[in-house]
Design an enzyme around this catalytic site. Sequence first.
Site, PDB file in Angstrom:
ATOM      1  CD  GLU A  48      -2.985   0.814   2.240  1.00  5.58           C
ATOM      2  OE1 GLU A  48      -2.707   0.771   3.222  1.00  5.58           O
ATOM      3  OE2 GLU A  48      -3.769   1.803   2.100  1.00  5.58           O
ATOM      4  CD  GLU A 208     -10.301  -1.960   6.329  1.00  4.26           C
ATOM      5  OE1 GLU A 208     -10.169  -0.636   7.159  1.00  4.26           O
ATOM      6  OE2 GLU A 208      -9.210  -3.135   7.089  1.00  4.26           O
ATOM      7  CE1 TYR A 280      -2.961  -5.905   8.443  1.00 11.84           C
ATOM      8  CE2 TYR A 280      -5.836  -4.878   8.816  1.00 11.84           C
ATOM      9  CZ  TYR A 280      -4.317  -4.668   8.550  1.00 11.84           C
ATOM     10  OH  TYR A 280      -3.854  -4.871   6.651  1.00 11.84           O
ATOM     11  CD  GLU A 333      -6.406  -4.472   4.787  1.00 12.42           C
ATOM     12  OE1 GLU A 333      -5.917  -3.924   5.825  1.00 12.42           O
ATOM     13  OE2 GLU A 333      -6.319  -4.120   3.515  1.00 12.42           O
TER      14      GLU A 333
HETATM   15  O1  AHR Z   1      -2.545  -2.258   6.736  1.00 10.59           O
HETATM   16  C1  AHR Z   1      -3.185  -1.175   6.502  1.00 10.59           C
HETATM   17  C2  AHR Z   1      -4.849  -0.504   7.186  1.00 10.59           C
HETATM   18  O2  AHR Z   1      -5.287  -1.504   7.407  1.00 10.59           O
HETATM   19  C3  AHR Z   1      -5.495  -0.532   5.533  1.00 10.59           C
HETATM   20  O3  AHR Z   1      -4.741   0.277   5.038  1.00 10.59           O
HETATM   21  C4  AHR Z   1      -6.934  -1.105   5.645  1.00 10.59           C
HETATM   22  O4  AHR Z   1      -7.344  -1.536   4.997  1.00 10.59           O
HETATM   23  C5  AHR Z   1      -7.351  -1.768   7.577  1.00 10.59           C
HETATM   24  O5  AHR Z   1      -7.316  -0.595   7.959  1.00 10.59           O
END
Ligand code: AHR
Length: 530
Positions: A48, A208, A280, A333
């Site tokens: 990104e 998202e 995450y 992600e």
């Molecule tokens: O990976 C970092 C960010 O995390 C991304 O831009 C977003 O999609 C997510 O919230």
Amino acid sequence: MQRREFLLSGLALIAAPRVSLAASATIGILPDEPIGTIAPTIYGHFIEHLGGCIYDGIWVGEKSKIPNYNGIRKELVDKLKLLKPPVIRWPGGCFADSYNWRDGVGPRDRRPRRTNFWANTPYLEKAPDGPQKYEPNEFGTNEFATFCKLVGAEPYFASNLRSLTPLDFYQWVEYCNSPAGTTSLAELRAQGGTRDPFKVRYWGVGNESWGCGGNFTGDEYAVEFRRFSEWIPKFDVELALIASGPNVADYAWTRTFLSKLTEKSKGPLRNLFGLALHYYCGGASKNKSTEFTEQQWYTLLSDAGYMQELIQNHWQLMGEIDTEHKLKLVVDEWGAWYETDPSIDPSYLWAYFPTLRDALVSGITLDIFNNNAEKVGMANAAQLVNNIHTSFLARGDRFTVTPTYHAFRMYAAHQGGTAVRTIFDAPSLQQGSNRRLSALSGSCSLHGKHAVLTVVNPHIQNAQDTAITIRGSRASDFRATVLTASDIHTHNTFDQPHALEPTEKSVPSASPFVYSFPPASVTRLEFDLA
Ligand code: AHR
């Protein structure tokens, strides 16, 4: 399956000699119980325009003193190729829904400079002005396609649904895929150096969309998705669309999006390859990558194991509408997310030094993907270089691979294999509330007569002496690759790029086969079946 159940049903069926256990744990591999083919795309990556990922991480420019291929960092390309990267997602992330692809095509010296999506976040307040704040658009569609070609990956584009129109999406597909000489956009592509179409299959329709991608409800996004996806030029490419899916355990999103999407007919499911799930672990900006207690080690690894529950639950909901389970989960992600390391320039947002702990997060997660091979169609670790769950760190002429890289390299051997049911049984870890953390976990894939078994032992002090049995087969020619260190905080830096590296071990074949998995380790065992 519980230990008792396993001993009663599983081991009794395994055609290996009865195991007189000096071993405290068992692994039972069931070759006749295939789960599915492990899509190589499960081993995908994500880049990104965020922090130092694109500029400096990947793009150094053609005139740079840093060795490069057409402006792309050479050492990154050479090392990334060894991971056999099947697919790379770009340009975001949240950046994608602020990005106009037209800014990144045509002569590079005439491209506009724009404010980057992340420029106004409080994190970058103290950072100096630079490409992380003001996007120079030097790295655009052609440069991304070149990068993918150099490393042998398929491109996966995330389109802008929040701030562009379906026509812009349509024309980006046309720019990438229309045959040479047929459209004005194909000519523009050729002026950028690539006459032949990129033949891009994977297209994300927004990112998202529940948050930075428009703050929609599942219902609202479904309507937008139908508008964006109803009529896209296909040329001779079978497009695989990916819908913005749930944030972690937002089961309402999965349910409402799919219900609304199919309210008139199930037609919109036809082009839909996957539903994106983002998860995450790590506590984002609250924790440090290199400083943690033993309890935090266990908690994080347990959080990584939560991926299993998320996949299982979303899959079940998807099946209520997509009854044939044509639609796959795309975990585009994932990773462990901490705060930017204080020793790193703050404009390199969320750049830090992953440790052995992050190698175990990778192993636990990739094993979960393998064990759900019939459900997960693609996954993309966030992100490839200088950012979050990174495999590489780069700064000017300095470069290192991270422990995450080594885990990916070890696990690449699973790509394309058949995942088979594998039963792990080990004494409980006794780590309080960390119920999701197995004392021993892993996955096994078959490639003809060749088997790949990966195993994570999270225990900080104890090795696991493990009897490994294979139902209906005998195994020979064992080779082991082990990633471990006596200090769980071990990590690579620019000054010590080899602090953590896997070691190869030859393993004497024995029957029964008992292997000792070292404490705090990721292991790959390879062997041949008779
Ligand atoms: O990976 C970092 C960010 O995390 C991304 O831009 C977003 O999609 C997510 O919230």
